[in-house]
Design an enzyme around this catalytic site. Structure first.
Site, PDB file in Angstrom:
ATOM      1  N   ARG A  51       0.521  -1.136   0.642  1.00 35.76           N
ATOM      2  CA  ARG A  51      -0.633   0.045   0.380  1.00 35.76           C
ATOM      3  C   ARG A  51       0.665   1.421   0.202  1.00 35.76           C
ATOM      4  NH1 ARG A  51      -2.935  -3.450   1.912  1.00 35.76           N
ATOM      5  NH2 ARG A  51      -1.105  -3.981   2.641  1.00 35.76           N
ATOM      6  N   THR A  52       1.826   1.236   0.990  1.00 34.10           N
ATOM      7  CA  THR A  52       2.313   2.813   0.896  1.00 34.10           C
ATOM      8  C   THR A  52       2.889   3.021   0.224  1.00 34.10           C
ATOM      9  OG1 THR A  52       2.644   1.862   3.268  1.00 34.10           O
ATOM     10  CG2 THR A  52       4.187   4.456   2.993  1.00 34.10           C
ATOM     11  N   LYS A  80      25.020  -3.934  -0.752  1.00 31.39           N
ATOM     12  CA  LYS A  80      26.712  -3.701  -1.193  1.00 31.39           C
ATOM     13  C   LYS A  80      27.311  -3.224   0.197  1.00 31.39           C
ATOM     14  CE  LYS A  80      25.939  -3.465  -5.794  1.00 31.39           C
ATOM     15  NZ  LYS A  80      26.302  -2.196  -6.790  1.00 31.39           N
ATOM     16  N   ARG A 101      11.228   3.924   3.302  1.00 31.97           N
ATOM     17  CA  ARG A 101      10.876   3.003   4.604  1.00 31.97           C
ATOM     18  C   ARG A 101      12.552   1.915   4.578  1.00 31.97           C
ATOM     19  NH1 ARG A 101       5.771  -0.633   4.974  1.00 31.97           N
ATOM     20  NH2 ARG A 101       4.376   1.245   5.356  1.00 31.97           N
ATOM     21  N   HIS A 129       5.480   6.600  11.470  1.00 35.44           N
ATOM     22  CA  HIS A 129       4.702   6.469  10.138  1.00 35.44           C
ATOM     23  C   HIS A 129       3.308   7.753   9.857  1.00 35.44           C
ATOM     24  CE1 HIS A 129       3.585   4.434   6.537  1.00 35.44           C
ATOM     25  NE2 HIS A 129       3.299   3.273   6.421  1.00 35.44           N
TER      26      HIS A 129
END
Lengths: 307, 142
Positions: A51-52, A80, A101, A129
């Protein structure tokens, strides 16, 4: 330049502006279809999200802009060993704004310290959030008609649930808001939130471990998932995940105008039998997430609908 | 009763919370000094029952104010010619960098070694510090 790392980075006035702009977008989406033409949003997602990430991408596309980015740490230079600081320095020269995120708490704040473009925290571990909070606020304001004078039930994982913590911090800025916390003992809201946020601001709240008796007094019921990824121990997860399930029988105790919100994804904490109940607004809430992110992107890029 | 001789010239860091002396010893790098340093653990305290103390012979040229974040309510006594010439009650600094370490395994500082460990004072009354990244409360217990 402004970054959005915590819901408190926005003043009440900023939030009002964003919610008003979101409502204008809902009413006249065509007016905003080209405001981000030539602009790019980088979505830096170090852990999976449906969703986000997609709502950020949809938001930028709806504004006429473009999107680039990655959707897991494995497909980025983080695999890496590149630091967040180095990544954002590079991305700053590729894009105009970024949504990040990250599974580690505070990673978006690190990015903001080194970035030359606005950084939006799209969720950092169990911490903050803010765009989910804006989504929740838009849903409440648009469907309930107000953000004050509300009794809000918070149910499920209140210990690790970042959406709940952010919502509490955002809602206490409005008049006469009360909370009813419904959770198993092990997943109660952290003490520091009680002491440093609720008690300090004299916000009324009660903690209970049964849902039905408190249902009649609620204006809103905010359900949350007991998240597997927040537990170190699988046994604890299995023991607690079914603790609080909302079904049609429990909904009979609720007011006719009570709204059920959920940040999604759900597992089984809301029975599918109530999906068609008009009080169940979680899919509408997900839709509002796109509009509010459109408004936020415009605000951070200092664009208005008339350009 | 353990007897440790008085100082003629030096610094006494007093009212350290019990168990906190070694953290201050390490932060001040007192192991690098050639002079006499005494750590006293669990000394009797009228105020708090128990306390730690550190006695350092000779002058100490470091910013002691920062120690308030490591152990709230401690005092620093400056001794000259066997007399206390200055007694400082240390307050709580608003922000401390690379003094306290965040032990939250979910914090970004747990995987990015180059980041500074910065804490801000969250509550003056209780002396609670929180990591600026994850907002985890500082605890000197691992």
């Amino acid at each position: 330049m402004k970054h959005i790392i915590s819901p408190l980075d926005l003043s009440v006035q900023d939030i009002d502006d964003i919610l008003n702009l979101s409502e204008n977008i809902i009413t006249s989406p065509e007016k905003y279809a080209k405001v981000c033409q030539g602009k790019k949003l980088a979505t830096l997602f170090y852990e999976p999200s449906t969703r986000t990430r997609l709502s950020f991408e949809a938001a930028m596309m709806n504004l006429g802009g473009n999107v680039l980015g990655f959707s897991s740490a494995d497909s980025s230079s983080a695999a890496k060993g590149e630091s967040v600081a180095d990544t954002i320095r590079v991305i700053s020269s590729y894009a105009d704004i970024c949504a990040m995120r990250h599974p580690k708490e505070g990673a978006p704040l690190v990015a903001a310290q080194y970035s030359s473009i606005p950084v939006i925290n799209a969720g950092d571990g169990g911490h903050n959030h803010p765009t989910q909070t804006l989504t929740d606020l838009l849903t409440i304001k648009n469907l309930k008609g107000r953000l004050d004078n509300l009794t809000i039930g918070l149910c499920g994982d209140l210990k690790f649930g970042r959406t709940v913590h952010s919502l509490i911090r955002a809602m206490i800025r409005y008049e006469n808001v009360k909370f009813v916390m419904i959770s198993p003992e092990e997943l109660r809201i952290p003490d520091y939130l009680k002491r440093e946020v609720l008690d300090r601001e004299n916000i009324p709240y009660e903690e209970v471990n049964v849902l039905e008796p408190v249902m009649p007094k609620l204006d809103l019921l905010y359900m949350t998932r007991v998240q597997r990824e927040r537990f170190f121990n699988e046994e604890d997860y299995i023991r607690l995940k079914d603790s609080f399930i909302l079904d049609a029988k429990k909904m009979k105790h609720a007011r006719e105008d009570m709204l059920v919100l959920h940040p999604l994804p759900r597992v089984n904490e809301i029975s599918t039998e109530i999906d068609d109940d008009p009080r169940a607004v979680y899919f509408k809430q997900a839709e509002y997430g796109v509009y509010v992110r459109m408004a936020l992107i415009m605000k951070l890029l200092e664009l208005d609908g008339d350009c | 009763m353990l007897n440790i001789s008085g100082l003629r010239d030096g610094v006494v860091i007093d009212h350290i919370q019990p168990g906190g002396a070694f953290e201050i010893y390490n932060y001040l790098k007192l192991d690098k000094l050639d002079c006499t340093v005494a750590i006293i653990k669990n000394a009797k305290s009228n105020k708090t029952g128990k306390k730690d103390m550190i006695k350092i012979e000779g002058p100490l040229c470091v910013d002691l104010d920062i120690l308030g974040a490591l152990s709230p309510n401690l005092t620093v006594n400056i001794i000259r010619n066997g007399e206390i010439t200055e007694k400082r009650h240390l307050g709580l600094p608003e922000r401390v960098t690379n003094i306290l370490r965040c032990r939250n395994p979910r914090c970004i500082t747990s995987i990015e070694q180059e980041l500074t460990h910065t804490f801000k004072l969250a509550d003056k009354n209780t002396g609670i510090y929180r990591c600026i990244y994850c907002e985890q409360r500082y605890s000197n217990r691992s």
